[in-house]
Design a protein around this motif. Structure first.
Motif, PDB file in Angstrom:
ATOM      1  N   ASP A 151       1.140  -1.018   0.210  1.00  0.00           N
ATOM      2  CA  ASP A 151      -0.038  -0.361   0.044  1.00  0.00           C
ATOM      3  C   ASP A 151       0.679   1.744   0.446  1.00  0.00           C
ATOM      4  O   ASP A 151       1.909   0.913   0.416  1.00  0.00           O
ATOM      5  CB  ASP A 151      -1.113  -0.218   1.104  1.00  0.00           C
ATOM      6  N   SER A 152       0.339   2.565  -0.219  1.00  0.00           N
ATOM      7  CA  SER A 152       1.308   3.795  -0.326  1.00  0.00           C
ATOM      8  C   SER A 152       0.715   4.477   1.094  1.00  0.00           C
ATOM      9  O   SER A 152      -0.733   3.897   1.491  1.00  0.00           O
ATOM     10  CB  SER A 152       0.929   4.310  -1.373  1.00  0.00           C
ATOM     11  N   LEU A 153       0.955   5.334   1.696  1.00  0.00           N
ATOM     12  CA  LEU A 153       0.894   6.198   2.567  1.00  0.00           C
ATOM     13  C   LEU A 153       1.396   8.003   2.311  1.00  0.00           C
ATOM     14  O   LEU A 153       2.080   7.754   2.137  1.00  0.00           O
ATOM     15  CB  LEU A 153       1.735   5.772   3.755  1.00  0.00           C
ATOM     16  N   ALA A 154      -0.365   7.968   2.410  1.00  0.00           N
ATOM     17  CA  ALA A 154      -0.617   9.880   1.781  1.00  0.00           C
ATOM     18  C   ALA A 154      -0.863  10.644   2.954  1.00  0.00           C
ATOM     19  O   ALA A 154      -1.561  10.922   4.216  1.00  0.00           O
ATOM     20  CB  ALA A 154      -1.243   9.970   0.816  1.00  0.00           C
ATOM     21  N   LEU A 155       0.582  10.837   3.268  1.00  0.00           N
ATOM     22  CA  LEU A 155       0.669  12.462   4.456  1.00  0.00           C
ATOM     23  C   LEU A 155       0.219  13.678   3.986  1.00  0.00           C
ATOM     24  O   LEU A 155       0.967  14.462   3.548  1.00  0.00           O
ATOM     25  CB  LEU A 155       1.658  12.785   5.811  1.00  0.00           C
ATOM     26  N   LEU A 156      -1.022  14.724   3.878  1.00  0.00           N
ATOM     27  CA  LEU A 156      -1.911  15.605   4.050  1.00  0.00           C
ATOM     28  C   LEU A 156      -0.533  16.310   4.256  1.00  0.00           C
ATOM     29  O   LEU A 156      -0.376  16.904   5.894  1.00  0.00           O
ATOM     30  CB  LEU A 156      -2.720  16.485   3.908  1.00  0.00           C
ATOM     31  N   GLY A 157       0.225  17.427   3.232  1.00  0.00           N
ATOM     32  CA  GLY A 157       1.194  18.449   3.380  1.00  0.00           C
ATOM     33  C   GLY A 157       2.039  18.116   3.211  1.00  0.00           C
ATOM     34  O   GLY A 157       3.419  19.258   4.438  1.00  0.00           O
ATOM     35  N   PHE A 158       2.715  16.966   3.667  1.00  0.00           N
ATOM     36  CA  PHE A 158       3.684  15.990   3.821  1.00  0.00           C
ATOM     37  C   PHE A 158       4.673  15.459   2.964  1.00  0.00           C
ATOM     38  O   PHE A 158       5.077  15.804   1.921  1.00  0.00           O
ATOM     39  CB  PHE A 158       4.283  15.250   5.104  1.00  0.00           C
ATOM     40  N   GLY A 159       4.000  14.333   2.412  1.00  0.00           N
ATOM     41  CA  GLY A 159       4.146  13.558   0.529  1.00  0.00           C
ATOM     42  C   GLY A 159       3.836  12.378   1.192  1.00  0.00           C
ATOM     43  O   GLY A 159       2.494  11.720   1.786  1.00  0.00           O
ATOM     44  N   LYS A 160       4.121  11.251  -0.070  1.00  0.00           N
ATOM     45  CA  LYS A 160       3.860   9.853  -0.017  1.00  0.00           C
ATOM     46  C   LYS A 160       4.517   9.004  -0.006  1.00  0.00           C
ATOM     47  O   LYS A 160       5.322   9.563  -0.659  1.00  0.00           O
ATOM     48  CB  LYS A 160       2.911   9.997  -1.372  1.00  0.00           C
ATOM     49  N   PHE A 161       4.383   8.442   0.492  1.00  0.00           N
ATOM     50  CA  PHE A 161       5.402   7.010   0.459  1.00  0.00           C
ATOM     51  C   PHE A 161       4.963   6.090   0.079  1.00  0.00           C
ATOM     52  O   PHE A 161       3.134   5.952  -0.230  1.00  0.00           O
ATOM     53  CB  PHE A 161       5.440   6.625   1.897  1.00  0.00           C
ATOM     54  N   GLU A 162       5.847   5.483  -1.086  1.00  0.00           N
ATOM     55  CA  GLU A 162       5.189   3.837  -2.089  1.00  0.00           C
ATOM     56  C   GLU A 162       6.408   2.998  -2.572  1.00  0.00           C
ATOM     57  O   GLU A 162       7.777   3.749  -2.280  1.00  0.00           O
ATOM     58  CB  GLU A 162       4.563   4.692  -3.340  1.00  0.00           C
ATOM     59  N   VAL A 163       5.806   2.270  -2.693  1.00  0.00           N
ATOM     60  CA  VAL A 163       6.580   0.765  -3.208  1.00  0.00           C
ATOM     61  C   VAL A 163       6.048   0.948  -4.451  1.00  0.00           C
ATOM     62  O   VAL A 163       5.586   0.695  -5.126  1.00  0.00           O
ATOM     63  CB  VAL A 163       6.745  -0.282  -2.636  1.00  0.00           C
ATOM     64  N   CYS A 164       7.591   0.697  -5.348  1.00  0.00           N
ATOM     65  CA  CYS A 164       7.723   1.317  -7.247  1.00  0.00           C
ATOM     66  C   CYS A 164       8.162   0.337  -6.786  1.00  0.00           C
ATOM     67  O   CYS A 164      10.087  -0.740  -6.501  1.00  0.00           O
ATOM     68  CB  CYS A 164       9.265   2.727  -7.549  1.00  0.00           C
ATOM     69  N   GLN A 165       7.987  -0.325  -8.209  1.00  0.00           N
ATOM     70  CA  GLN A 165       8.849  -1.811  -8.804  1.00  0.00           C
ATOM     71  C   GLN A 165      10.375  -1.201  -9.956  1.00  0.00           C
ATOM     72  O   GLN A 165      10.243  -0.144 -10.588  1.00  0.00           O
ATOM     73  CB  GLN A 165       8.116  -2.060  -9.966  1.00  0.00           C
ATOM     74  N   ARG A 166      11.467  -2.160 -10.008  1.00  0.00           N
ATOM     75  CA  ARG A 166      12.333  -1.105 -10.373  1.00  0.00           C
ATOM     76  C   ARG A 166      13.048  -2.676 -11.487  1.00  0.00           C
ATOM     77  O   ARG A 166      13.235  -3.431 -10.478  1.00  0.00           O
ATOM     78  CB  ARG A 166      13.678  -0.623  -9.335  1.00  0.00           C
ATOM     79  N   GLU A 167      13.082  -2.632 -12.597  1.00  0.00           N
ATOM     80  CA  GLU A 167      13.704  -2.578 -14.008  1.00  0.00           C
ATOM     81  C   GLU A 167      14.985  -3.656 -13.502  1.00  0.00           C
ATOM     82  O   GLU A 167      15.610  -2.848 -12.801  1.00  0.00           O
ATOM     83  CB  GLU A 167      13.273  -2.340 -15.245  1.00  0.00           C
ATOM     84  N   ALA A 168      15.026  -4.493 -14.387  1.00  0.00           N
ATOM     85  CA  ALA A 168      16.746  -5.037 -14.347  1.00  0.00           C
ATOM     86  C   ALA A 168      17.231  -4.370 -15.203  1.00  0.00           C
ATOM     87  O   ALA A 168      16.991  -3.796 -16.398  1.00  0.00           O
ATOM     88  CB  ALA A 168      16.915  -6.796 -14.738  1.00  0.00           C
TER      89      ALA A 168
END
Length: 89
Positions: free
Chosen positions: A40-57
């Motif tokens: 899941d992602s976690l958004a904190l209004l006025g601060f930012g967003k934490f999320e997981v991204c897929q990095r390609e080989a």
């Protein structure tokens, strides 16, 4: 600022004991971590967003030997600052 300094700042700003501030900071870190582990992602209004991204080989070249190697694909945590945070900086 490191974690100890953050705990001290939270304690001073919120008038909590150091032990309570440490528990609060640890709880926030645990919630963010658990959210990212679940995908899941976690958004904190006025601060930012934490999320997981897929990095390609991808391939890389060792600068010392010139040898090529493959860096495998994987997931990485990403933080994106909100516009209001960016403007404050």
């Amino acid at each position: 600022m490191n974690k100890t300094q953050l705990i001290n700042a939270v304690s001073a700003k919120s008038e909590l004991s150091r032990k309570d501030a440490e528990s609060a900071v640890e709880a926030v870190f645990d919630i963010i971590t658990q959210s990212l582990v679940c995908g899941d992602s976690l958004a904190l209004l006025g601060f930012g967003k934490f999320e997981v991204c897929q990095r390609e080989a991808r391939t890389r070249i060792d600068p010392k030997t010139g040898e090529e190697s493959i860096i495998q694909a994987g997931k990485v945590p990403v933080f994106r600052a909100s516009k209001s945070l960016i403007q404050k900086i």
